[in-house]
Design an enzyme around this catalytic site. Structure first.
Site, mmCIF file in Angstrom:
data_model
loop_
_atom_site.group_PDB
_atom_site.id
_atom_site.type_symbol
_atom_site.label_atom_id
_atom_site.label_comp_id
_atom_site.label_asym_id
_atom_site.label_seq_id
_atom_site.Cartn_x
_atom_site.Cartn_y
_atom_site.Cartn_z
ATOM 1 N N SER A 196 0.758 -1.272 -0.022
ATOM 2 C CA SER A 196 0.150 0.069 -0.085
ATOM 3 C C SER A 196 0.719 1.086 -0.008
ATOM 4 O O SER A 196 2.104 1.226 0.318
ATOM 5 C CB SER A 196 -0.816 0.112 1.228
ATOM 6 O OG SER A 196 -1.690 1.319 1.410
ATOM 7 N N TYR A 221 -1.692 -0.826 11.028
ATOM 8 C CA TYR A 221 -1.961 -1.218 9.248
ATOM 9 C C TYR A 221 -0.635 -0.648 8.664
ATOM 10 O O TYR A 221 -0.181 -1.499 7.878
ATOM 11 C CB TYR A 221 -3.195 -0.503 8.942
ATOM 12 C CG TYR A 221 -3.329 -0.587 7.399
ATOM 13 C CD1 TYR A 221 -3.983 -1.967 6.918
ATOM 14 C CD2 TYR A 221 -3.112 0.276 6.274
ATOM 15 C CE1 TYR A 221 -4.092 -2.134 5.755
ATOM 16 C CE2 TYR A 221 -3.377 0.037 5.021
ATOM 17 C CZ TYR A 221 -3.885 -1.066 4.643
ATOM 18 O OH TYR A 221 -4.079 -1.315 3.557
HETATM 19 P P1 NDP Z 1 -11.595 -5.511 0.183
HETATM 20 O O1 NDP Z 1 -12.294 -5.559 1.720
HETATM 21 O O2 NDP Z 1 -12.760 -5.264 -0.963
HETATM 22 O O3 NDP Z 1 -10.978 -6.987 0.090
HETATM 23 C C1 NDP Z 1 -10.563 -7.668 0.984
HETATM 24 C C2 NDP Z 1 -10.078 -9.078 0.742
HETATM 25 O O4 NDP Z 1 -9.432 -9.879 1.361
HETATM 26 C C3 NDP Z 1 -11.661 -9.813 0.774
HETATM 27 O O5 NDP Z 1 -11.576 -10.691 -0.692
HETATM 28 C C4 NDP Z 1 -11.671 -10.750 1.812
HETATM 29 O O6 NDP Z 1 -12.115 -12.059 1.710
HETATM 30 C C5 NDP Z 1 -10.049 -10.990 2.096
HETATM 31 N N1 NDP Z 1 -9.508 -11.384 3.523
HETATM 32 C C6 NDP Z 1 -9.865 -10.647 4.705
HETATM 33 N N2 NDP Z 1 -9.232 -11.591 5.574
HETATM 34 C C7 NDP Z 1 -9.017 -12.969 4.919
HETATM 35 C C8 NDP Z 1 -8.521 -14.025 5.530
HETATM 36 N N3 NDP Z 1 -8.318 -14.038 6.813
HETATM 37 N N4 NDP Z 1 -8.514 -14.907 4.596
HETATM 38 C C9 NDP Z 1 -8.712 -14.807 3.438
HETATM 39 N N5 NDP Z 1 -9.063 -13.755 2.808
HETATM 40 C C10 NDP Z 1 -9.317 -12.697 3.674
HETATM 41 O O7 NDP Z 1 -10.713 -4.579 -0.007
HETATM 42 P P2 NDP Z 1 -9.288 -4.237 -1.195
HETATM 43 O O8 NDP Z 1 -9.834 -5.090 -2.232
HETATM 44 O O9 NDP Z 1 -9.140 -2.849 -1.095
HETATM 45 O O10 NDP Z 1 -8.072 -5.120 -0.323
HETATM 46 C C11 NDP Z 1 -7.059 -5.970 -1.151
HETATM 47 C C12 NDP Z 1 -5.859 -5.542 -0.547
HETATM 48 O O11 NDP Z 1 -5.540 -4.273 -0.983
HETATM 49 C C13 NDP Z 1 -5.526 -5.666 0.780
HETATM 50 O O12 NDP Z 1 -4.429 -6.111 1.226
HETATM 51 C C14 NDP Z 1 -5.600 -3.923 1.206
HETATM 52 O O13 NDP Z 1 -4.843 -3.919 2.505
HETATM 53 C C15 NDP Z 1 -4.902 -3.707 0.070
HETATM 54 N N6 NDP Z 1 -5.168 -2.273 -0.313
HETATM 55 C C16 NDP Z 1 -6.312 -1.517 -0.406
HETATM 56 C C17 NDP Z 1 -6.445 -0.244 -0.735
HETATM 57 C C18 NDP Z 1 -7.636 0.522 -0.623
HETATM 58 O O14 NDP Z 1 -7.736 1.733 -0.836
HETATM 59 N N7 NDP Z 1 -8.816 -0.431 -1.048
HETATM 60 C C19 NDP Z 1 -5.083 0.596 -0.664
HETATM 61 C C20 NDP Z 1 -3.857 -0.089 -0.503
HETATM 62 C C21 NDP Z 1 -3.866 -1.285 -0.497
HETATM 63 P P3 NDP Z 1 -13.030 -12.736 2.745
HETATM 64 O O15 NDP Z 1 -13.747 -11.537 3.852
HETATM 65 O O16 NDP Z 1 -14.272 -13.293 1.961
HETATM 66 O O17 NDP Z 1 -12.273 -13.610 3.370
#
Ligand code: NDP
Length: 249
Positions: A142, A155
């Site tokens: 990020s 975070y």
């Molecule tokens: P979302 O909340 O849409 O997606 C997060 C994903 O992580 C979901 O698919 C969720 O699936 C999965 N997840 C969470 N916990 C677990 C777990 N224990 N096991 C497996 N899967 C898990 O957010 P984003 O798409 O934005 O996030 C994706 C990545 O991008 C993250 O690492 C986030 O930190 C990073 N990021 C996002 C930014 C933003 O502004 N959105 C900016 C910079 C980085 P489920 O709950 O079904 O398990």
């Protein structure tokens, strides 16, 4: 036919946001796509929505905080498609909070998912990729892995860690044909902020970085960057990509 026909990408955090958009991109390019997350109803629905695309999309329920489940995920992909060409370590959580509010459960979850989940992914796939002398591990860090923000101590710590782990891995395996990328998005319009329970942090976030005024990135913007990173000739190793909305300072 594209060069992704017959190649396989495993995507964690595929049930929404960046992971979902990346699945769609690679399925449209003809790849075998293995979707992983905990919410299987979301994965099944995504599989159905992508079924018209040339790629072969399957899913496996996976909690990345379980090393065994991550090992099982990689083995599932190998059994199904013979190899894993790309692992996209993308699952993550961002329950921002001020440290004074002592949300210890949330600190632990972030460490477990954002750091240990990434390590388990690397550990599960690396021997397979080194044995083939081919593959690409890409991890979602990020902007928060480059700059620390208030209410983001933990975070940001996890995202710095993810980026540094990838850098260390890249140095360790330099010279092999296994490549590594950290991708660092700015604000992307996803469900990520839904995990914030600290009202003070949420308010600060809106005001502090002008979230309410900004045109955020979409998941597909990051999917394009992922595709670019893993789609270079073998001698090119894209180690780090930063993509932010142009209104984000
Ligand atoms: P979302 O909340 O849409 O997606 C997060 C994903 O992580 C979901 O698919 C969720 O699936 C999965 N997840 C969470 N916990 C677990 C777990 N224990 N096991 C497996 N899967 C898990 O957010 P984003 O798409 O934005 O996030 C994706 C990545 O991008 C993250 O690492 C986030 O930190 C990073 N990021 C996002 C930014 C933003 O502004 N959105 C900016 C910079 C980085 P489920 O709950 O079904 O398990």
């Amino acid at each position: 036919m594209t060069e992704w026909n017959g190649k396989t990408i495993v995507i964690t955090g595929a049930s929404s946001g960046i992971g979902e958009a990346t699945a769609s991109k690679f399925a449209s390019e003809g790849a075998n796509v293995v979707l992983a997350a905990r919410r299987t109803e979301r994965l099944q629905s995504l599989q159905e929505r992508l079924s018209h695309l040339p790629g072969n999309v399957v899913y496996k329920e996976t909690d990345v905080t379980s090393q065994q489940q991550v090992e099982n995920l990689i083995q599932f992909a190998i059994d199904k498609f013979n190899a894993v060409d790309v692992l996209f370590n993308n699952a993550g959580l961002m329950p921002l909070s001020f440290m004074k509010n002592k949300k210890v459960d949330e600190w632990e979850k972030m460490v477990d998912v954002n750091i240990k989940g990434v390590l388990y992914g690397i550990g599960a796939v690396l021997p397979h990729m080194l044995e083939r002398n081919e593959g690409h591990i890409i991890t979602t860090s990020s902007i928060a892995g480059h700059e620390v923000m208030p209410a983001g101590a933990v975070y940001c710590g996890t995202k710095f860690a993810a980026r540094v782990i990838m850098e260390g891995l890249g140095k360790e395996i330099a010279g092999s044909n296994v490549r590594t990328t950290s991708i660092s998005p700015g604000v992307v319009d996803t469900e990520l902020t839904d995990t914030i329970t600290d009202e003070e942090a949420l308010e600060m976030l809106k005001k502090g970085i002008g979230l309410d005024k900004m045109t955020p990135l979409q998941g597909k913007d990051i999917a394009e960057a992922v595709y670019y990173s893993v789609n270079q000739p073998t001698h090119v190793d894209v180690n780090e990509v930063i993509v932010r909305p142009n209104q984000q300072g």
